[in-house]
Scaffold this active site. Sequence first.
Site, PDB file in Angstrom:
ATOM      1  N   SER A   1      -5.312 -29.934 -21.410  1.00 12.36           N
ATOM      2  CA  SER A   1      -5.679 -31.309 -21.049  1.00 12.36           C
ATOM      3  C   SER A   1      -5.788 -32.319 -22.180  1.00 12.36           C
ATOM      4  O   SER A   1      -5.915 -33.510 -21.923  1.00 12.36           O
ATOM      5  CB  SER A   1      -6.986 -31.308 -20.268  1.00 12.36           C
TER       6      SER A   1
ATOM      7  N   SER B   1      -5.700 -33.261 -18.000  1.00 14.03           N
ATOM      8  CA  SER B   1      -6.616 -34.154 -17.322  1.00 14.03           C
ATOM      9  C   SER B   1      -7.112 -35.318 -18.184  1.00 14.03           C
ATOM     10  O   SER B   1      -7.636 -36.281 -17.631  1.00 14.03           O
ATOM     11  CB  SER B   1      -7.822 -33.354 -16.816  1.00 14.03           C
TER      12      SER B   1
ATOM     13  N   LYS C   1     -13.898 -39.353 -23.147  1.00 11.30           N
ATOM     14  CA  LYS C   1     -13.561 -38.856 -21.799  1.00 11.30           C
ATOM     15  C   LYS C   1     -14.811 -38.775 -20.932  1.00 11.30           C
ATOM     16  O   LYS C   1     -15.894 -38.404 -21.423  1.00 11.30           O
ATOM     17  CB  LYS C   1     -12.890 -37.483 -21.932  1.00 11.30           C
TER      18      LYS C   1
HETATM   19  N1  GLN Z   1      -3.754 -28.623 -16.060  1.00 12.30           N
HETATM   20  C1  GLN Z   1      -4.681 -27.552 -16.245  1.00 12.30           C
HETATM   21  C2  GLN Z   1      -5.505 -27.378 -14.996  1.00 12.30           C
HETATM   22  O1  GLN Z   1      -5.267 -28.066 -14.079  1.00 12.30           O
HETATM   23  C3  GLN Z   1      -5.514 -27.796 -17.455  1.00 12.30           C
HETATM   24  C4  GLN Z   1      -6.661 -28.685 -17.236  1.00 12.30           C
HETATM   25  C5  GLN Z   1      -7.537 -28.835 -18.440  1.00 12.30           C
HETATM   26  O2  GLN Z   1      -7.154 -28.454 -19.558  1.00 12.30           O
HETATM   27  N2  GLN Z   1      -8.732 -29.365 -18.237  1.00 12.30           N
HETATM   28  O3  GLN Z   1      -6.363 -26.583 -14.937  1.00 12.30           O
END
Ligand code: GLN
Length: 485
Positions: free
Chosen positions: A184, A160, A85
């Site tokens: 994410s 994400s 990532k």
């Molecule tokens: N969807 C969550 C957010 O927008 C989690 C994001 C993540 O785990 N990086 O914060």
Amino acid sequence: MADMINREDILKTDALTIGKLIRTGELTSREVTSVFIDAIKAEDSKYNSYITIAEDAVEQAEKIDEKIRSGELTGPLAGVPIAVKDNICTKGMLTSCASKMLSNFIPPYDATVVKKIKEEGMVILGKTNMDEFAMGSTTETSYYGPTVNPCGENRVPGGSSGGSAASVAADLAPIALGSDTGGSIRQPASFCGVTGLKPTYGTVSRYGLVAFASSLDQIGPIGKTAIDCAALFNVICGIDERDQSSAGSSKIDLEAVSSFDVKGKKIGIPNEYMGEGIDADVKARVTEAVKFFEDEGAIVETFDMPIIEYAIPTYYIIACAEACSNLSRYDGVKYGFRPEDAENLMDLYIKSRSEGFGMEVKRRIMLGNFVLSSGYYDAYYNKALQSKALIKKAFDEAFAKYDVVIGPVAPTTALKAGESLSDPLKMYLGDICTVLINIVGLPAVSVPCGNDSEGLPVGMQIIGKHFDEQTILGFAANWQKGGRS
Ligand code: GLN
């Protein structure tokens, strides 16, 4: 290359099997890596799962082949390619966090996890697309354009870590690293029909992970199977003096995961996880999977967890508060984006941040500053910390009774592209099943468990006690044994 193993087969093969074929000399890392790099170059324009392709991957693989031949590298994942990532620092390779702000950032060092995968002899294929600074649930806020879900036309891959999940689902990487602050790893794994592990907080070093919300962030594997995730966890876990919250972990016994027996194990299902707001198809698939465990001899009970109601506000207050503090370092001075036309220092700060950050990131910085400002601190931030203590208590009580807690990963399957960003609140509500786990630092795995009526993958979430990755991956492996997916 052995005749039996053709290009298509390699692309579809799981990471541990690739590792074995390389160790036994049936394949070389060079052969496998070039098959993946060629496939990425030919196919990834459809998905946009990678931001950067590692041009030196095949060369790296050749060096690794030599070390495997000489007996220097003997690990189960030696020679296996991996996608990383783009918020995990890679020395000499762009680490953009999918943001204009870091679109010129070439780290001078490797994150601890990158150092560890290199020491294992894994080959980095490239850096994967994501929501900007890992803020989002759809991989649509990327400065490099959205990633497309390989499982459904016009569907988001989740986020994400959408690029990492999509690369594995599209057979453009056998395994990948993601990060999980509030879901994410698990939610994109669920949307793309692959397996993702969010490890216990502190087991995997965060050194070199670009910080979003430091008390919640955790790096973890996304793979085709639970055993692959266990093997990669073993490579990346461990104490790191460079991460103050590092707790270390013992390695997972892969044999014990493969032969895990659910008989007599206790499963708790929170009623709220299967209640209102969860799609009927999602509920049905998760219920069927739990029934399978019950038929195998597990004991299943439902219980109430009313604190779930506070999951979203608690998470967004803590995450935004930490994010606004972490992101204050991007000021156009030390590194990152800097506009050409700043007239003085204040102008430089303002223009760098106004032009360098996207909409969602700015929204979170503002929200974070608001909840931390004097006058509102007690009403919001302190309340969120109190709620965190109650969530911890609820899980402590659950795990006094159960070995694992099971529910869905997300209330829905993959959403349609282009429909989420206009209504951020609705998007935040989609995190209801995952964020609690980060708030209390527990491990959880996302496992594919069938499809909805449109053929989109559904994900089951198996949550475990702190440091008990072995049990949740055991459950996941048990489910995947008969080829169930
Ligand atoms: N969807 C969550 C957010 O927008 C989690 C994001 C993540 O785990 N990086 O914060």
